[in-house]
Design an enzyme around this catalytic site. Sequence first.
Site, PDB file in Angstrom:
ATOM      1  N   LYS A 166     170.868 -97.572 104.288  1.00  0.00           N
ATOM      2  CA  LYS A 166     171.327 -96.882 103.081  1.00  0.00           C
ATOM      3  C   LYS A 166     170.146 -96.151 102.488  1.00  0.00           C
ATOM      4  O   LYS A 166     169.058 -96.726 102.335  1.00  0.00           O
ATOM      5  CB  LYS A 166     171.865 -97.909 102.059  1.00  0.00           C
ATOM      6  CG  LYS A 166     172.386 -97.269 100.774  1.00  0.00           C
ATOM      7  CD  LYS A 166     173.819 -96.841 100.901  1.00  0.00           C
ATOM      8  CE  LYS A 166     174.258 -95.865  99.823  1.00  0.00           C
ATOM      9  NZ  LYS A 166     173.934 -94.429 100.131  1.00  0.00           N
ATOM     10  N   GLN A 181     162.581 -97.718 100.725  1.00  0.00           N
ATOM     11  CA  GLN A 181     164.007 -97.994 100.502  1.00  0.00           C
ATOM     12  C   GLN A 181     164.390 -99.409 100.948  1.00  0.00           C
ATOM     13  O   GLN A 181     165.269-100.040 100.353  1.00  0.00           O
ATOM     14  CB  GLN A 181     164.835 -96.949 101.261  1.00  0.00           C
ATOM     15  CG  GLN A 181     166.257 -96.770 100.751  1.00  0.00           C
ATOM     16  CD  GLN A 181     166.348 -95.870  99.532  1.00  0.00           C
ATOM     17  OE1 GLN A 181     165.716 -94.828  99.484  1.00  0.00           O
ATOM     18  NE2 GLN A 181     167.140 -96.268  98.553  1.00  0.00           N
ATOM     19  N   LYS A 226     163.457-101.703  97.991  1.00  0.00           N
ATOM     20  CA  LYS A 226     164.268-101.338  96.831  1.00  0.00           C
ATOM     21  C   LYS A 226     165.694-101.864  97.005  1.00  0.00           C
ATOM     22  O   LYS A 226     166.267-102.489  96.113  1.00  0.00           O
ATOM     23  CB  LYS A 226     164.292 -99.810  96.707  1.00  0.00           C
ATOM     24  CG  LYS A 226     165.033 -99.284  95.507  1.00  0.00           C
ATOM     25  CD  LYS A 226     165.371 -97.798  95.636  1.00  0.00           C
ATOM     26  CE  LYS A 226     164.138 -96.957  95.875  1.00  0.00           C
ATOM     27  NZ  LYS A 226     164.420 -95.506  95.698  1.00  0.00           N
ATOM     28  N   LYS A 263     166.445 -93.291 105.388  1.00  0.00           N
ATOM     29  CA  LYS A 263     166.255 -92.038 104.644  1.00  0.00           C
ATOM     30  C   LYS A 263     166.357 -90.882 105.623  1.00  0.00           C
ATOM     31  O   LYS A 263     166.105 -91.055 106.809  1.00  0.00           O
ATOM     32  CB  LYS A 263     164.863 -92.023 103.999  1.00  0.00           C
ATOM     33  CG  LYS A 263     164.725 -91.063 102.852  1.00  0.00           C
ATOM     34  CD  LYS A 263     165.176 -91.693 101.554  1.00  0.00           C
ATOM     35  CE  LYS A 263     165.157 -90.737 100.406  1.00  0.00           C
ATOM     36  NZ  LYS A 263     165.378 -91.439  99.127  1.00  0.00           N
ATOM     37  N   GLY A 291     172.305 -88.619  98.092  1.00  0.00           N
ATOM     38  CA  GLY A 291     171.426 -87.528  97.677  1.00  0.00           C
ATOM     39  C   GLY A 291     169.991 -87.965  97.429  1.00  0.00           C
ATOM     40  O   GLY A 291     169.668 -89.147  97.389  1.00  0.00           O
ATOM     41  N   ASP A 292     169.138 -86.985  97.288  1.00  0.00           N
ATOM     42  CA  ASP A 292     167.741 -87.157  96.869  1.00  0.00           C
ATOM     43  C   ASP A 292     167.317 -85.743  96.437  1.00  0.00           C
ATOM     44  O   ASP A 292     168.187 -84.918  96.101  1.00  0.00           O
ATOM     45  CB  ASP A 292     166.878 -87.708  98.018  1.00  0.00           C
ATOM     46  CG  ASP A 292     165.500 -88.197  97.550  1.00  0.00           C
ATOM     47  OD1 ASP A 292     165.411 -89.328  97.052  1.00  0.00           O
ATOM     48  OD2 ASP A 292     164.506 -87.449  97.669  1.00  0.00           O
ATOM     49  N   ASN A 295     168.123 -84.359  88.781  1.00  0.00           N
ATOM     50  CA  ASN A 295     169.108 -85.407  88.510  1.00  0.00           C
ATOM     51  C   ASN A 295     168.494 -86.612  87.790  1.00  0.00           C
ATOM     52  O   ASN A 295     169.041 -87.089  86.782  1.00  0.00           O
ATOM     53  CB  ASN A 295     169.757 -85.837  89.837  1.00  0.00           C
ATOM     54  CG  ASN A 295     170.677 -87.016  89.660  1.00  0.00           C
ATOM     55  OD1 ASN A 295     170.317 -88.156  89.956  1.00  0.00           O
ATOM     56  ND2 ASN A 295     171.853 -86.766  89.124  1.00  0.00           N
ATOM     57  N   SER A 310     175.224 -96.498  94.119  1.00  0.00           N
ATOM     58  CA  SER A 310     175.805 -96.091  95.401  1.00  0.00           C
ATOM     59  C   SER A 310     176.518 -97.280  96.048  1.00  0.00           C
ATOM     60  O   SER A 310     177.610 -97.141  96.611  1.00  0.00           O
ATOM     61  CB  SER A 310     174.713 -95.597  96.351  1.00  0.00           C
ATOM     62  OG  SER A 310     174.354 -94.264  96.071  1.00  0.00           O
TER      63      SER A 310
HETATM   64  P1  NDP Z   1     166.274 -83.073  92.106  1.00  0.00           P
HETATM   65  O1  NDP Z   1     166.228 -82.194  93.288  1.00  0.00           O
HETATM   66  O2  NDP Z   1     167.517 -83.179  91.320  1.00  0.00           O
HETATM   67  O3  NDP Z   1     165.095 -82.719  91.102  1.00  0.00           O
HETATM   68  C1  NDP Z   1     163.769 -82.736  91.510  1.00  0.00           C
HETATM   69  C2  NDP Z   1     162.906 -82.287  90.348  1.00  0.00           C
HETATM   70  O4  NDP Z   1     161.547 -82.534  90.670  1.00  0.00           O
HETATM   71  C3  NDP Z   1     163.018 -80.794  90.076  1.00  0.00           C
HETATM   72  O5  NDP Z   1     162.772 -80.542  88.731  1.00  0.00           O
HETATM   73  C4  NDP Z   1     161.930 -80.227  90.973  1.00  0.00           C
HETATM   74  O6  NDP Z   1     161.442 -78.967  90.576  1.00  0.00           O
HETATM   75  C5  NDP Z   1     160.850 -81.282  90.794  1.00  0.00           C
HETATM   76  N1  NDP Z   1     160.014 -81.327  91.987  1.00  0.00           N
HETATM   77  C6  NDP Z   1     160.397 -81.616  93.244  1.00  0.00           C
HETATM   78  N2  NDP Z   1     159.359 -81.523  94.085  1.00  0.00           N
HETATM   79  C7  NDP Z   1     158.307 -81.174  93.337  1.00  0.00           C
HETATM   80  C8  NDP Z   1     156.952 -80.920  93.637  1.00  0.00           C
HETATM   81  N3  NDP Z   1     156.484 -81.018  94.892  1.00  0.00           N
HETATM   82  N4  NDP Z   1     156.124 -80.596  92.603  1.00  0.00           N
HETATM   83  C9  NDP Z   1     156.603 -80.475  91.346  1.00  0.00           C
HETATM   84  N5  NDP Z   1     157.891 -80.695  90.997  1.00  0.00           N
HETATM   85  C10 NDP Z   1     158.724 -81.049  91.989  1.00  0.00           C
HETATM   86  O7  NDP Z   1     165.833 -84.524  92.664  1.00  0.00           O
HETATM   87  P2  NDP Z   1     166.073 -85.961  92.004  1.00  0.00           P
HETATM   88  O8  NDP Z   1     166.012 -85.874  90.536  1.00  0.00           O
HETATM   89  O9  NDP Z   1     167.260 -86.550  92.657  1.00  0.00           O
HETATM   90  O10 NDP Z   1     164.811 -86.765  92.565  1.00  0.00           O
HETATM   91  C11 NDP Z   1     163.584 -86.859  91.852  1.00  0.00           C
HETATM   92  C12 NDP Z   1     162.784 -88.058  92.350  1.00  0.00           C
HETATM   93  O11 NDP Z   1     163.555 -89.248  92.159  1.00  0.00           O
HETATM   94  C13 NDP Z   1     162.424 -88.028  93.827  1.00  0.00           C
HETATM   95  O12 NDP Z   1     161.182 -88.696  94.004  1.00  0.00           O
HETATM   96  C14 NDP Z   1     163.520 -88.889  94.454  1.00  0.00           C
HETATM   97  O13 NDP Z   1     163.124 -89.438  95.691  1.00  0.00           O
HETATM   98  C15 NDP Z   1     163.674 -89.949  93.387  1.00  0.00           C
HETATM   99  N6  NDP Z   1     164.926 -90.698  93.370  1.00  0.00           N
HETATM  100  C16 NDP Z   1     166.140 -90.060  93.306  1.00  0.00           C
HETATM  101  C17 NDP Z   1     167.299 -90.799  93.263  1.00  0.00           C
HETATM  102  C18 NDP Z   1     168.630 -90.173  93.111  1.00  0.00           C
HETATM  103  O14 NDP Z   1     169.607 -90.905  92.991  1.00  0.00           O
HETATM  104  N7  NDP Z   1     168.752 -88.866  93.069  1.00  0.00           N
HETATM  105  C19 NDP Z   1     167.268 -92.270  93.342  1.00  0.00           C
HETATM  106  C20 NDP Z   1     165.948 -92.840  93.320  1.00  0.00           C
HETATM  107  C21 NDP Z   1     164.831 -92.070  93.358  1.00  0.00           C
HETATM  108  P3  NDP Z   1     161.854 -77.630  91.410  1.00  0.00           P
HETATM  109  O15 NDP Z   1     163.314 -77.437  91.174  1.00  0.00           O
HETATM  110  O16 NDP Z   1     160.989 -76.576  90.862  1.00  0.00           O
HETATM  111  O17 NDP Z   1     161.564 -77.937  92.863  1.00  0.00           O
HETATM  112  O1  2IT Z   2     165.585 -92.941  96.601  1.00  0.00           O
HETATM  113  C1  2IT Z   2     166.747 -93.364  96.423  1.00  0.00           C
HETATM  114  O2  2IT Z   2     166.970 -94.547  96.161  1.00  0.00           O
HETATM  115  C2  2IT Z   2     167.846 -92.395  96.504  1.00  0.00           C
HETATM  116  N1  2IT Z   2     167.600 -91.225  96.713  1.00  0.00           N
HETATM  117  C3  2IT Z   2     169.261 -92.865  96.360  1.00  0.00           C
HETATM  118  C4  2IT Z   2     169.763 -93.481  97.639  1.00  0.00           C
HETATM  119  C5  2IT Z   2     171.225 -93.804  97.682  1.00  0.00           C
HETATM  120  O3  2IT Z   2     171.667 -94.184  98.772  1.00  0.00           O
HETATM  121  O4  2IT Z   2     171.936 -93.719  96.678  1.00  0.00           O
END
Ligand code: NDP
Ligand code: 2IT
Length: 445
Positions: A90, A111, A114, A126, A165-166, A241, A377
């Site tokens: 997952k 992961q 976690k 992943k 997603g990520d 997100n 999830s």
């Molecule tokens: P999104 O794509 O929705 O948003 C990512 C954000 O981070 C954007 O504002 C983006 O800016 C910025 N960003 C990405 N890469 C960079 C970079 N190299 N330098 C500067 N800014 C950056 O992703 P999420 O919000 O889903 O994910 C954010 C973090 O949270 C990641 O580390 C992800 O692995 C983690 N995460 C996400 C989960 C989820 O459910 N979505 C769960 C657990 C962890 P720009 O648009 O300019 O690229």
């Molecule tokens: O980093 C993470 O935990 C995620 N991007 C979410 C993974 C998931 O299966 O919901």
Amino acid sequence: MNPYVEEVYDDVLKRDPNEPEFHQAVHEVLESISLAVDKHPEYQETRLLERLVEPERQIIFRVPWVDDNGEVQVNRGYRVEFNSALGPYKGGLRFHKSVNRNIIKFLGFEQIFKNALTAQGIGGGKGGSDFDPHGRSDTEIMRFCQQFMTELYRHIGEQTDVPAGDIGVGGREIGYLFGMYKRLTNRFESGVLTGKSLNWGGSLVRTEATGYGTVLFAQSMLDVKGETLDGKRVVVSGSGNVSIYAVEKAQQLGADVVTVSDSSGWVLDEDGIDVELLKQIKEVERGRIKEYADRKKGVKFFSGSRPWEVPCDIALPCATQNELNDKDAKRLIENGVKAVSEGANMPSTPDAVDMFQEADVLFGPGKAANAGGVATSALEMEQNASRASWSFEKAEGRLTEIMKNIHDDAYATSEEYGRPGDYVLGANITGFERVATAMLEQGIV
Ligand code: NDP
Ligand code: 2IT
């Protein structure tokens, strides 16, 4: 470090020398489980750590697609199925230009622990692609997702591997991926992907879950010290997100959130981030964060840097790996930061983590603090399996309970090992022991 642990780490460096983020993630876990390994000679006898650091399966594939100009583009797709001791693999899919095997392996490794912390019976994996979605039209995104799925579908399934997603992958992409999976398999297999639309099998609260969970984790850490989020000044990085819903939950709990960012820069809004405007710009228009400053009075935009220079009580790094380094940590500590809760995966460098811990700043590592996303999830999978749709209140109630348990379990382990409040050690050992026990019970596989 325990000599067996050191030996395993040296082997990882030799075997895959060009994977710095993977090494960083492995080192952090091995360092903190060393004390637990001392107590269990059977780990070494069964080469458990060697098995843990080697993915069960790694899939790398070509993703050719045609852009809106009729040009053929070729990207690379990945799925690393890291560990299935506790359940089906997952973990999310990341679409970002920086994606390579090293990045997917670091994320897949994190992961495992976690997911174990959530106690919901999910293994770790992943995937993703070096496809850059920025500036791509909706039809290009659809074509890319469809082509990506023409290979991925062979490897996933509701009992096998369940992507979500990520970075760069949200509800829109999950929709296109699911559509192609259904067409290729002729099965409406709801539980094969999570983060689905609410119209066809998604769960309420999944969109909010990671950001909400990160703030709930911060709240639990503050609670141990008899403090709350009310009136605290909060700095958030990212505006995707995780960030958007971290801002929303922090505000619901009475905090003042003053920054968000993207890869071009960050904004400072002393009146408090307007979360509806942020959603409009980022979720609806898919715009840049500078537009937030252009559209709201008194907001300042700073290009090319990150928001850690802003004095605050709480820092929530929610963008990407290694976005907060030792210099940033020094600045935050000098400015009086009380707690850091990681919404992103591995956003703080190892030096920054050490500095926070030495300065007695409450530090919630991503594995624990951002587990709310994957936990919800798993709640989506639970609803799909029983063909149920829970109310927002029920789903949020379950998320809140899971985040509290993760905090309390990590805290209890930190106490057991004589380091109360060391959530890095507590989370790593708690997650590791659950996986290690299952691996021992399942034999050499
Ligand atoms: P999104 O794509 O929705 O948003 C990512 C954000 O981070 C954007 O504002 C983006 O800016 C910025 N960003 C990405 N890469 C960079 C970079 N190299 N330098 C500067 N800014 C950056 O992703 P999420 O919000 O889903 O994910 C954010 C973090 O949270 C990641 O580390 C992800 O692995 C983690 N995460 C996400 C989960 C989820 O459910 N979505 C769960 C657990 C962890 P720009 O648009 O300019 O690229
Ligand atoms: O980093 C993470 O935990 C995620 N991007 C979410 C993974 C998931 O299966 O919901």
